[in-house]
Design a protein around this motif. Structure first.
Motif, PDB file in Angstrom:
ATOM      1  N   LEU A 178       0.832  -1.210   0.000  1.00 50.86           N
ATOM      2  CA  LEU A 178       0.000   0.000   0.000  1.00 50.86           C
ATOM      3  C   LEU A 178       0.869   1.263   0.000  1.00 50.86           C
ATOM      4  CD1 LEU A 178      -2.911  -0.916   2.452  1.00 50.86           C
ATOM      5  CD2 LEU A 178      -2.873  -1.021  -0.039  1.00 50.86           C
ATOM      6  N   GLU A 179       1.962   1.224   0.752  1.00 52.94           N
ATOM      7  CA  GLU A 179       2.869   2.371   0.749  1.00 52.94           C
ATOM      8  C   GLU A 179       3.447   2.602  -0.644  1.00 52.94           C
ATOM      9  OE1 GLU A 179       5.799   1.521   3.672  1.00 52.94           O
ATOM     10  OE2 GLU A 179       4.558   2.193   5.365  1.00 52.94           O
ATOM     11  N   MET A 180       3.770   1.501  -1.320  1.00 53.51           N
ATOM     12  CA  MET A 180       4.295   1.629  -2.688  1.00 53.51           C
ATOM     13  C   MET A 180       3.231   2.160  -3.638  1.00 53.51           C
ATOM     14  SD  MET A 180       6.388  -1.970  -3.065  1.00 53.51           S
ATOM     15  CE  MET A 180       7.859  -2.326  -2.119  1.00 53.51           C
ATOM     16  N   ALA A 181       2.000   1.644  -3.481  1.00 54.11           N
ATOM     17  CA  ALA A 181       0.927   2.036  -4.404  1.00 54.11           C
ATOM     18  C   ALA A 181       0.477   3.473  -4.198  1.00 54.11           C
ATOM     19  CB  ALA A 181      -0.266   1.100  -4.236  1.00 54.11           C
ATOM     20  N   SER A 182       0.678   4.009  -2.991  1.00 54.25           N
ATOM     21  CA  SER A 182       0.231   5.387  -2.739  1.00 54.25           C
ATOM     22  C   SER A 182       0.934   6.366  -3.664  1.00 54.25           C
ATOM     23  CB  SER A 182       0.483   5.763  -1.274  1.00 54.25           C
ATOM     24  OG  SER A 182       1.873   5.828  -1.006  1.00 54.25           O
ATOM     25  N   GLY A 183       2.171   6.090  -4.020  1.00 52.81           N
ATOM     26  CA  GLY A 183       2.883   6.962  -4.952  1.00 52.81           C
ATOM     27  C   GLY A 183       2.296   6.899  -6.349  1.00 52.81           C
ATOM     28  N   ASP A 184       1.887   5.703  -6.803  1.00 56.09           N
ATOM     29  CA  ASP A 184       1.293   5.551  -8.129  1.00 56.09           C
ATOM     30  C   ASP A 184      -0.069   6.228  -8.210  1.00 56.09           C
ATOM     31  OD1 ASP A 184       3.345   3.992  -9.352  1.00 56.09           O
ATOM     32  OD2 ASP A 184       2.647   2.250  -8.235  1.00 56.09           O
ATOM     33  N   LEU A 185      -0.858   6.149  -7.135  1.00 56.91           N
ATOM     34  CA  LEU A 185      -2.224   6.672  -7.169  1.00 56.91           C
ATOM     35  C   LEU A 185      -2.330   8.104  -6.653  1.00 56.91           C
ATOM     36  CD1 LEU A 185      -4.150   3.495  -5.915  1.00 56.91           C
ATOM     37  CD2 LEU A 185      -3.916   4.331  -8.267  1.00 56.91           C
ATOM     38  N   ASP A 208      -5.570   5.637   2.889  1.00 57.16           N
ATOM     39  CA  ASP A 208      -6.816   5.734   2.112  1.00 57.16           C
ATOM     40  C   ASP A 208      -6.997   4.539   1.168  1.00 57.16           C
ATOM     41  OD1 ASP A 208      -9.195   7.145   1.197  1.00 57.16           O
ATOM     42  OD2 ASP A 208      -8.072   7.468  -0.674  1.00 57.16           O
ATOM     43  N   LEU A 209      -6.067   3.583   1.222  1.00 51.52           N
ATOM     44  CA  LEU A 209      -6.094   2.478   0.266  1.00 51.52           C
ATOM     45  C   LEU A 209      -6.512   1.165   0.911  1.00 51.52           C
ATOM     46  CD1 LEU A 209      -2.791   3.214  -1.702  1.00 51.52           C
ATOM     47  CD2 LEU A 209      -5.134   3.810  -2.360  1.00 51.52           C
ATOM     48  N   ASP A 210      -7.226   0.370   0.130  1.00 55.88           N
ATOM     49  CA  ASP A 210      -7.589  -0.984   0.535  1.00 55.88           C
ATOM     50  C   ASP A 210      -6.942  -1.993  -0.408  1.00 55.88           C
ATOM     51  OD1 ASP A 210      -9.110  -0.636   2.784  1.00 55.88           O
ATOM     52  OD2 ASP A 210     -10.997  -0.377   1.681  1.00 55.88           O
ATOM     53  N   TYR A 211      -6.460  -3.062   0.175  1.00 50.84           N
ATOM     54  CA  TYR A 211      -5.865  -4.155  -0.594  1.00 50.84           C
ATOM     55  C   TYR A 211      -6.990  -5.133  -0.919  1.00 50.84           C
ATOM     56  CZ  TYR A 211      -2.002  -7.376  -1.761  1.00 50.84           C
ATOM     57  OH  TYR A 211      -1.106  -8.195  -2.393  1.00 50.84           O
ATOM     58  N   LYS A 212      -7.356  -5.225  -2.177  1.00 48.72           N
ATOM     59  CA  LYS A 212      -8.491  -6.047  -2.591  1.00 48.72           C
ATOM     60  C   LYS A 212      -8.050  -7.238  -3.442  1.00 48.72           C
ATOM     61  CE  LYS A 212     -11.910  -3.622  -0.842  1.00 48.72           C
ATOM     62  NZ  LYS A 212     -12.829  -4.184   0.172  1.00 48.72           N
ATOM     63  N   GLY A 213      -7.013  -7.918  -2.991  1.00 47.66           N
ATOM     64  CA  GLY A 213      -6.560  -9.083  -3.724  1.00 47.66           C
ATOM     65  C   GLY A 213      -5.778  -8.703  -4.956  1.00 47.66           C
ATOM     66  N   ALA A 214      -6.419  -8.752  -6.119  1.00 50.18           N
ATOM     67  CA  ALA A 214      -5.734  -8.425  -7.371  1.00 50.18           C
ATOM     68  C   ALA A 214      -5.474  -6.940  -7.502  1.00 50.18           C
ATOM     69  CB  ALA A 214      -6.562  -8.908  -8.557  1.00 50.18           C
ATOM     70  N   ASP A 249     -12.053   7.421  -3.451  1.00 46.63           N
ATOM     71  CA  ASP A 249     -12.321   7.568  -4.884  1.00 46.63           C
ATOM     72  C   ASP A 249     -12.141   6.201  -5.545  1.00 46.63           C
ATOM     73  OD1 ASP A 249     -12.551   8.140  -7.552  1.00 46.63           O
ATOM     74  OD2 ASP A 249     -11.042   9.748  -7.575  1.00 46.63           O
ATOM     75  N   LYS A 250     -13.264   5.511  -5.766  1.00 44.66           N
ATOM     76  CA  LYS A 250     -13.205   4.139  -6.273  1.00 44.66           C
ATOM     77  C   LYS A 250     -12.610   4.046  -7.674  1.00 44.66           C
ATOM     78  CE  LYS A 250     -15.167   2.565  -2.542  1.00 44.66           C
ATOM     79  NZ  LYS A 250     -14.341   1.857  -1.539  1.00 44.66           N
ATOM     80  N   ASP A 251     -12.557   5.185  -8.369  1.00 47.28           N
ATOM     81  CA  ASP A 251     -11.963   5.157  -9.705  1.00 47.28           C
ATOM     82  C   ASP A 251     -10.435   5.076  -9.650  1.00 47.28           C
ATOM     83  OD1 ASP A 251     -14.396   5.243 -10.983  1.00 47.28           O
ATOM     84  OD2 ASP A 251     -14.462   7.446 -10.964  1.00 47.28           O
ATOM     85  N   LYS A 252      -9.886   5.382  -8.505  1.00 44.66           N
ATOM     86  CA  LYS A 252      -8.442   5.288  -8.353  1.00 44.66           C
ATOM     87  C   LYS A 252      -8.094   3.876  -7.874  1.00 44.66           C
ATOM     88  CE  LYS A 252      -7.258  10.138  -7.568  1.00 44.66           C
ATOM     89  NZ  LYS A 252      -6.520  11.076  -6.708  1.00 44.66           N
ATOM     90  N   ARG A 253      -7.557   3.110  -8.780  1.00 44.93           N
ATOM     91  CA  ARG A 253      -7.209   1.734  -8.480  1.00 44.93           C
ATOM     92  C   ARG A 253      -6.034   1.297  -9.332  1.00 44.93           C
ATOM     93  NH1 ARG A 253     -11.910  -1.790  -8.812  1.00 44.93           N
ATOM     94  NH2 ARG A 253     -13.071  -0.015  -7.940  1.00 44.93           N
ATOM     95  N   ILE A 254      -5.350   0.279  -8.883  1.00 42.09           N
ATOM     96  CA  ILE A 254      -4.204  -0.242  -9.626  1.00 42.09           C
ATOM     97  C   ILE A 254      -4.034  -1.719  -9.291  1.00 42.09           C
ATOM     98  CG2 ILE A 254      -2.543   0.379  -7.808  1.00 42.09           C
ATOM     99  CD1 ILE A 254      -0.484   0.937  -9.992  1.00 42.09           C
ATOM    100  N   ARG A 255      -3.697  -2.497 -10.306  1.00 33.34           N
ATOM    101  CA  ARG A 255      -3.421  -3.908 -10.057  1.00 33.34           C
ATOM    102  C   ARG A 255      -2.128  -4.042  -9.255  1.00 33.34           C
ATOM    103  NH1 ARG A 255      -5.763  -7.979 -12.737  1.00 33.34           N
ATOM    104  NH2 ARG A 255      -3.804  -9.144 -12.836  1.00 33.34           N
ATOM    105  N   VAL A 256      -2.094  -5.005  -8.344  1.00 31.91           N
ATOM    106  CA  VAL A 256      -0.907  -5.214  -7.515  1.00 31.91           C
ATOM    107  C   VAL A 256       0.322  -5.433  -8.387  1.00 31.91           C
ATOM    108  CG1 VAL A 256       0.176  -6.782  -5.857  1.00 31.91           C
ATOM    109  CG2 VAL A 256      -2.214  -6.099  -5.540  1.00 31.91           C
ATOM    110  N   THR A 257       0.172  -6.194  -9.430  1.00 30.02           N
ATOM    111  CA  THR A 257       1.322  -6.509 -10.296  1.00 30.02           C
ATOM    112  C   THR A 257       1.791  -5.314 -11.119  1.00 30.02           C
ATOM    113  OG1 THR A 257      -0.241  -7.360 -11.932  1.00 30.02           O
ATOM    114  CG2 THR A 257       0.793  -8.955 -10.468  1.00 30.02           C
TER     115      THR A 257
END
Length: 773
Positions: A560-567, A573-579, A586-594
């Motif tokens: 999540l710390e890594m993904a915060s920079g991308d988003l 403010d982020l949830d880990y939802k598996g993939a 803001d549900k439109d802000k999302r990124i695949r883990v990979t």
């Protein structure tokens, strides 16, 4: 790989929200994979034969070790000559008590220390010398060539005689290992207030360890570094013992135990064979394989001690227990080994009773030392207590189910009235009785027995708790999430056949949202995995599962710390939802883990999990109740078990397939304890073991086990136990099996069988005595 390829994820899987950094993960309310029936992650390897057990290890230039064992239960080595053995073809190493490699080494039994080769052999099977040769046959021939002169001494094989003045002394200090006493309230006042008082003596025979895979190891030196492949329940326990005996740093002893074919407590610790294999390998400068024979294991790798228990119980007419008095004697064997350990725990803690007194005498006899054996002490104590409860019910006309429900404790009386995190004892009894159809089964059995036929029916029940099963510190697990979404799980715990690896994969899959088959597991290797205590005491799942979950949570936090920079949003403010990782605001802000850029760049993210402490001021215990229906052929004495129902509160069911396997296996082991298994020593003449093979030592077979066995999990949410809610299961199922059988036998025959096991010969003998009045 295509962007939309979800091979590493399960579509639609509900994944818990990620806790804030440093926060404890919330208790799982609903799970997607945990609790479902899942095949073992190593099922193919186990079934196909590609799994490599220590018995399968073959190394270049490997030779074979064997141990010369004392043939007498009590003897002194007066003279030993291994000269012929050293000259025999293929012999590469010979070690005796006079060898430089062994003469200063010590072996420890609890706090009792002896020479590695003690010239005073206090049990049949004690190690006298060891050899290594090119083939197992040459090694055995070399043993036969070693000449030993013994001074044979008087032996003691009967624990009931151990404290007699004229009994042979196993040790110069006498035959008493130690005493244990416990009391609360005033038992004499309790008996004075009782309307019914019953007392009786119960006996259980010694049960021998005989797992499918033999005990043993392979030892290999690389310079001054020793590697051991051991059939073990705990590789770090082996490392610790061998390092101590050989005076080596831990860093120079590596122990590997990826697979093992059964242990049940006998492989919680190494044997002398491990040290001897290492010494032979160093002397021969060759790898040495030391696998014991089946006959050797019967002598030297432990047992469930025999017992003599006297129980006195008092009860009011309304079913309230007023007093319990318990006295027992049990043999550790030739050295301290817990001969009466935990034998009185059920008397102390299973039923509500204000006045309890327990006294135990642990004694020496000339036989192999005991070792932990699936719920140490509890099956013996249950054999006595649960038959006594049944007899009290019969004396007062109460139903055995109702009497037990009348005396359910809400706290652990033996732990200073400490509360349980949860207790499902009442539900196990009540729901188990309903599933079994208790009242109907009793009615039908009694109606059937009114006929003049020689086959009689009976129904019986018994309840239990297990003193452990809550797990605890320490435990460390490392999880690596790779950039393609696959996972590596690293833990030191052994999978002793119970499916531990599978359950840990399910826990990681549940938390990370990956498919279990995408998780690679490294385990049970002191050179590459994290520290873990031995797998025993039904503590592995409740110890390791919350540790795995904590490691997975740490992985999620880092991602999540890594993904915060991308988003461009805070990690909070982020949830880990598996993939995917999704913004809460803001549900439109999302990124695949990979696709997380820093993960792709680094290639892997690592999370380390630790086991937290158990809840302060509370105790975590599993509970259970079992119900048995059987028939007895009064002409032959044969007993045929028709069905069993086992209701157990072990917290959350982690994997229904392995859960049921544990239940059925525990019932089978309890059947052996109650009906078929016993160590036969030639007490009067030689003191030697008479039934040291699978033909004469009667393990239950498919013909002894009912086809109708039902497992009834009593799932009670236990968020205080640990963050997965799991409690132990392996031990509890064996505890009440034998007394449930005994209580059913009483209904069928009118005879209270107080000595286990109850063989057909024993049934016929008692029926004849019954006829004679």
């Amino acid at each position: 790989m295509a962007q939309d390829d979800n091979i590493y994820y399960t579509r639609g899987m509900e994944v818990p929200e990620t806790p804030e950094p440093g926060a404890t993960p919330e208790f799982w309310e609903k799970t997607a994979v945990v609790g479902k029936p899942s095949p073992r992650v190593d099922g193919y390897e186990r079934l196909s034969g590609t799994a490599v057990y220590p018995s399968d290890i073959k190394l270049p230039n490997m030779i074979y070790g064997a141990i010369l064992r004392c043939p007498h239960p009590n003897a002194r080595v007066k003279k030993l000559d291994a000269g012929r053995a050293r000259k025999m073809p293929g012999v590469r190493a010979v070690i005796t008590g006079d060898s430089d490699a062994a003469k200063n080494l010590k072996w420890r039994y609890d706090d009792f220390t002896t020479p590695l080769f003690d010239p005073h052999c206090r049990f049949e099977g004690e190690a006298v010398a060891a050899v290594a040769a090119d083939t197992p046959y040459q090694a055995r021939d070399a043993l036969a060539a070693i000449h030993v002169e013994y001074e044979v001494l008087p032996h003691l094989a009967d624990h009931d005689r151990a404290l007699d003045e004229n009994a042979p002394k196993v040790h110069e200090t006498g035959n008493l290992v130690g005493k244990d006493e416990y009391s609360r309230g005033d038992v004499q006042k309790g008996f004075a207030r009782a309307d019914t008082v019953v007392e009786r003596t119960y006996n259980t025979q010694c049960e021998l360890h005989t797992p499918m895979e033999l005990h043993g190891c392979v030892a290999n030196w690389d310079g001054d570094r020793l590697t051991i492949w051991e059939s073990s329940q705990g590789v770090y326990a082996v490392q610790s013992t061998i390092s101590e005996v050989l005076d080596l740093p831990f860093s120079r002893v590596r122990v590997i135990g990826h697979y093992m074919g059964g242990g049940f407590g006998s492989k919680l610790q190494p044997g002398k064979y491990t040290v001897l294999a290492a010494l032979l390998a160093r002397q021969a400068a060759r790898p040495v394989k030391m696998i014991l024979t089946r006959e050797e294991t019967y002598l030297s790798v432990g047992n469930r001690p025999a017992s003599t228990m006297h129980v006195k119980a008092g009860m009011r007419s309304d079913g309230t227990l007023t007093a319990l008095d318990f006295r027992c004697t049990g043999p550790s064997g030739a050295y301290p080994a817990g001969g009466t350990s935990l034998m009185d725990w059920l008397v102390r803690d299973l039923y509500q009773c204000d006045n309890v007194s327990c006294r135990s005498n642990d004694v020496y006899i000339n036989a192999g030392p005991a070792r932990p054996f699936r719920a140490p002490g509890h099956p013996q104590g249950s054999w006595a207590l649960e038959q006594m409860i049944d007899e009290l019910a019969g004396k007062t006309g109460m139903d055995p189910v109702d009497l037990r429900l009348k005396n359910i404790p809400e706290i652990s009386q033996a732990r200073g009235r400490m509360p349980y995190t949860t207790t499902g004892l009442a539900r196990c009894i009540r729901e188990g009785a309903e599933k079994f159809g208790w009242k109907d089964a009793v009615k039908k059995a009694r109606q059937h027995n009114q006929s003049n036929g020689h086959v009689k029916h009976g129904a019986g029940m018994a309840a239990c708790l297990w003193i452990a099963g809550g797990g605890g510190q320490p435990s460390t697990v490392v999880i690596r999430l790779f950039r393609d979404g696959s996972v590596n799980l690293n833990m030191g715990a052994s999978d002793i056949g119970t499916g531990t690896k599978t359950i840990m994969a399910l826990v990681a899959a549940e938390e990370l949202g990956v498919r279990p088959e995408m998780i690679q597991i490294e385990h049970a290797d002191t050179g590459t995995t994290q520290y873990a205590t031995p797998s025993g005491g039904s503590k592995t799942v409740p110890t390791e599962a919350p540790t795995v979950r904590n490691a997975a949570v740490e992985v999620k936090r880092r991602v999540l710390e890594m993904a915060s920079g991308d988003l461009g949003v805070p990690a909070e403010d982020l949830d880990y939802k598996g993939a995917e990782i999704v913004s809460r605001s803001d549900k439109d802000k999302r990124i695949r883990v990979t696709e997380v850029s820093r993960l792709k760049k680094r290639g892997v993210v690592v999370g380390v999990g630790y086991r937290g402490p158990n809840p302060a001021g509370k105790t975590v215990n599993p509970f259970g109740a079992q119900f048995c229906e059987l028939e007895v052929n009064q002409k032959t004495g044969e007993i045929r078990i028709l069905r069993f129902v086992a209701a157990h509160d072990s917290g959350r069911v982690m994997n229904r397939l392995t859960y049921d396997n544990q239940v059925f296996g525990g019932i089978v082991m309890g059947i052996g304890f109650g009906l078929t298994e016993f160590r036969q020593l030639d007490a009067r003449q030689t003191g030697k073991l008479c039934n040291r093979n699978w033909h004469d030592y009667k393990l239950p077979t498919a013909l002894d086990v009912p086809a109708d066995m039902e497992s009834l999990p009593i799932e009670i949410d236990d968020p205080e136990a640990n963050n997965t809610g799991a409690k132990g299961l392996g031990e509890p199922v064996t505890i009440p099996t034998a007394p449930a059988i005994a209580n059913a036998l009483y209904m069928a025959t009118g005879i209270r069988f107080t000595r286990a096991p109850v063989t057909p010969l024993e049934v016929r003998r008692h029926l004849d005595l019954q006829k004679e009045g």
